[in-house]
Design a protein around this motif. Structure first.
Motif, short mmCIF file in Angstrom:
data_model
loop_
_atom_site.label_atom_id
_atom_site.label_comp_id
_atom_site.label_asym_id
_atom_site.label_seq_id
_atom_site.Cartn_x
_atom_site.Cartn_y
_atom_site.Cartn_z
N ILE A 1 0.84 -1.20 0.00
CA ILE A 1 0.00 0.00 0.00
C ILE A 1 0.87 1.25 0.00
O ILE A 1 0.62 2.22 -0.74
N GLN A 2 1.93 1.24 0.82
CA GLN A 2 2.82 2.41 0.89
C GLN A 2 3.49 2.65 -0.46
O GLN A 2 3.62 3.80 -0.91
N THR A 3 3.90 1.57 -1.13
CA THR A 3 4.51 1.70 -2.46
C THR A 3 3.51 2.31 -3.44
O THR A 3 3.85 3.19 -4.24
N ALA A 4 2.26 1.83 -3.40
CA ALA A 4 1.22 2.35 -4.31
C ALA A 4 0.97 3.83 -4.07
O ALA A 4 0.76 4.60 -5.01
N ILE A 5 1.02 4.26 -2.81
CA ILE A 5 0.82 5.67 -2.47
C ILE A 5 2.00 6.50 -2.99
O ILE A 5 1.83 7.56 -3.60
N GLU A 6 3.21 6.00 -2.75
CA GLU A 6 4.41 6.72 -3.19
C GLU A 6 4.47 6.86 -4.71
O GLU A 6 4.97 7.86 -5.24
N GLN A 7 3.93 5.88 -5.43
CA GLN A 7 3.95 5.92 -6.89
C GLN A 7 2.74 6.66 -7.45
O GLN A 7 2.61 6.78 -8.67
N GLY A 8 1.89 7.17 -6.58
CA GLY A 8 0.78 7.99 -7.02
C GLY A 8 -0.44 7.23 -7.50
O GLY A 8 -1.33 7.81 -8.13
N TYR A 9 -0.50 5.92 -7.22
CA TYR A 9 -1.63 5.10 -7.66
C TYR A 9 -2.82 5.19 -6.69
O TYR A 9 -3.96 4.98 -7.09
N LEU A 10 -2.53 5.47 -5.41
CA LEU A 10 -3.56 5.51 -4.38
C LEU A 10 -3.37 6.72 -3.49
O LEU A 10 -2.27 7.25 -3.36
N THR A 11 -4.48 7.15 -2.89
CA THR A 11 -4.42 8.05 -1.74
C THR A 11 -5.06 7.30 -0.57
O THR A 11 -5.78 6.32 -0.76
N GLU A 12 -4.81 7.80 0.65
CA GLU A 12 -5.24 7.07 1.84
C GLU A 12 -5.80 8.02 2.89
O GLU A 12 -5.30 9.13 3.08
N THR A 13 -6.87 7.58 3.54
CA THR A 13 -7.37 8.24 4.75
C THR A 13 -7.29 7.24 5.89
O THR A 13 -6.82 6.12 5.70
N ALA A 14 -7.78 7.61 7.04
CA ALA A 14 -7.74 6.70 8.19
C ALA A 14 -8.58 5.45 7.93
O ALA A 14 -8.30 4.38 8.48
N THR A 15 -9.62 5.57 7.07
CA THR A 15 -10.55 4.46 6.90
C THR A 15 -10.63 3.89 5.48
O THR A 15 -11.21 2.82 5.28
N HIS A 16 -10.06 4.61 4.49
CA HIS A 16 -10.25 4.20 3.10
C HIS A 16 -8.98 4.33 2.27
O HIS A 16 -8.07 5.11 2.61
N TRP A 17 -8.94 3.58 1.17
CA TRP A 17 -7.99 3.81 0.09
C TRP A 17 -8.80 4.28 -1.11
O TRP A 17 -9.93 3.84 -1.34
N HIS A 18 -8.20 5.14 -1.94
CA HIS A 18 -8.90 5.66 -3.12
C HIS A 18 -7.95 5.62 -4.30
O HIS A 18 -6.86 6.19 -4.24
N ILE A 19 -8.36 4.95 -5.36
CA ILE A 19 -7.53 4.88 -6.56
C ILE A 19 -7.51 6.25 -7.24
O ILE A 19 -8.53 6.93 -7.33
N THR A 20 -6.34 6.67 -7.68
CA THR A 20 -6.18 7.97 -8.35
C THR A 20 -6.37 7.81 -9.87
O THR A 20 -6.48 6.70 -10.38
N GLN A 21 -6.36 8.94 -10.57
CA GLN A 21 -6.44 8.88 -12.02
C GLN A 21 -5.25 8.12 -12.58
O GLN A 21 -5.38 7.32 -13.52
N LYS A 22 -4.07 8.32 -11.99
CA LYS A 22 -2.88 7.59 -12.43
C LYS A 22 -3.06 6.10 -12.17
O LYS A 22 -2.68 5.26 -12.98
#
Length: 394
Positions: free
Chosen positions: A358-379
């Motif tokens: 998950i951290q890798t996906a966030i760093e690569q801009g594929y996901l954003t994260e909140t305390a309760t959810h993950w959200h796929i980005t346009q990238k």
């Protein structure tokens, strides 16, 4: 523990009038009369066999104990080649084995050909409350190139008939990126579909799959820049017309998402009956099982006629290390945020199991994260395969 998800049923009808050159589904060109009575008998026995094997009713092991069916999808092939009477017998036979939810969604795929369209009201009378019409294009030349046996006017008439009989919902299947298709042609197809005002629109790009005629004899397709322009302009037109994109290729009027497909994308459970159908079941002991049925109609019917071989062709356990990939490959198709709690409930794994990925996906801009959810980005949508491959364990 895995929290019990909804339970759906997929029914596969393998026959069609002719095989389309882009189709990689388990479909077989009709030769002579379809043995529909025998096949419905086999489907119902196939279901009974699954119920007994996995203790789905009055059992003790499966999460599915006495749960009601959430949705049914009758796909193919061309299910509308089966008579309405036999579809009715199928649905009554299924309900006799597994109770239906009060608001169950029952979808059947249909061709817009004249004969099948005339049967829409009869299918509705037998319990089908949602029709998915395989239009693909409104241009006769493109329909011929795709091997479709209907024309533009039949497609328009089928959509109008679906409105007239008052179905709870209906879907139009429409493709873009067709052989030698210009941007203007693709968007004109979409404009026509919007004009017909379906409750749901599956708008997706033609892809060339192995084991198809198009794979062995590739047609000339639009380039990537054209495809992106078609998607951007088409998405804007759909949004302006009141459609909401809830899945990569799924658009609907508010409240008319396909419940059956949503159960797939939420990593729900489903039984699969019929030639080559797939199923997925989760159990209260933490197991997740996938099933595949005998693929060829002759072999499948042999299981009913003389039990030469069982309906079940393969059964596999989904290992813990494979569950994150399988879950996210489905769940990230949806546009809505992904609850972290759902991952735990549907896979039986803790969040710690996927923290690094998950951290890798966030760093690569594929996901954003909140305390309760993950959200796929346009990238993340654009590089969907790269995103989900992060969850493949070596």
């Amino acid at each position: 523990m895995i929290t019990p998800p909804p339970l759906s049923l997929y029914v596969h009808i393998p026959w069609c009038v002719q095989k389309c050159p882009y189709c990689d589904f388990n479909s077989h060109a009709q030769k002579g009369e379809i043995p529909e009575v025998l096949y419905i008998d086999a489907l119902l026995e196939d279901l009974a066999t699954d119920i007994a094997k996995y203790q789905l009713q009055n059992g003790t092991n499966a999460h599915n104990d006495n749960r009601k069916l959430h949705s049914i999808f009758i796909g193919g092939g061309t299910p509308s080649l089966i008579s309405p009477e036999q579809i009715g017998r199928l649905l009554k036979g299924v309900e006799a084995q597994i109770p239906f939810e009060d608001n169950i969604e029952i979808t059947m795929e249909a061709n817009p050909g004249t004969i099948e369209a005339k049967r829409f009201a009869q299918f509705q009378q037998q319990g089908v409350n949602r029709i998915s019409i395989g239009v693909q294009s409104f241009e006769d030349e493109k329909l011929t190139a795709l091997g479709r046996i209907h024309g533009k006017e039949e497609a328009i008439n089928a959509a109008n008939l679906a409105h007239k009989i008052g179905l709870n919902s209906f879907n139009l299947d429409l493709m873009h990126g067709l052989p030698n298709q210009s941007q203007a042609q693709a968007l004109a197809d979409l404009d026509k579909a919007i004009e017909l005002n379906p409750y749901h629109l599956s708008w997706y790009q033609l892809t060339i799959e192995p084991n198809t005629l198009f794979y062995s004899k590739p047609p000339v397709l639009p380039d990537d820049d054209d495809l992106w322009d078609i998607f951007e302009q088409g998405h804007q037109r759909l949004t302006e017309a009141g459609y909401v994109q809830y899945e990569i290729s799924g658009y609907s009027k508010p409240g008319y998402q396909c419940r059956h497909n949503l159960n797939y994308w939420h990593f729900g459970d489903y039984l699969g009956i019929g030639c080559g159908s797939h199923g997925k079941l989760s159990f209260n002991d933490g197991r997740i099982v996938r099933t595949v049925k005998v693929k060829h109609p002759k072999g499948y019917l042999a299981a009913y006629q003389n039990l030469v071989k069982p309906y079940l062709d393969a059964e596999t356990l989904v290992a813990d290390e494979d569950r994150p990939f399988e879950y996210f490959m489905n769940r990230f198709r949806l546009i809505e945020p992904c609850p972290k709690a759902e991952f735990v409930e549907r896979t039986g794994l803790s969040i710690n199991h996927i923290e690094v990925q998950i951290q890798t996906a966030i760093e690569q801009g594929y996901l954003t994260e909140t305390a309760t959810h993950w959200h796929i980005t346009q990238k993340g949508k654009l590089f969907f395969n790269d995103l989900v491959e992060l969850f493949v364990e070596e």
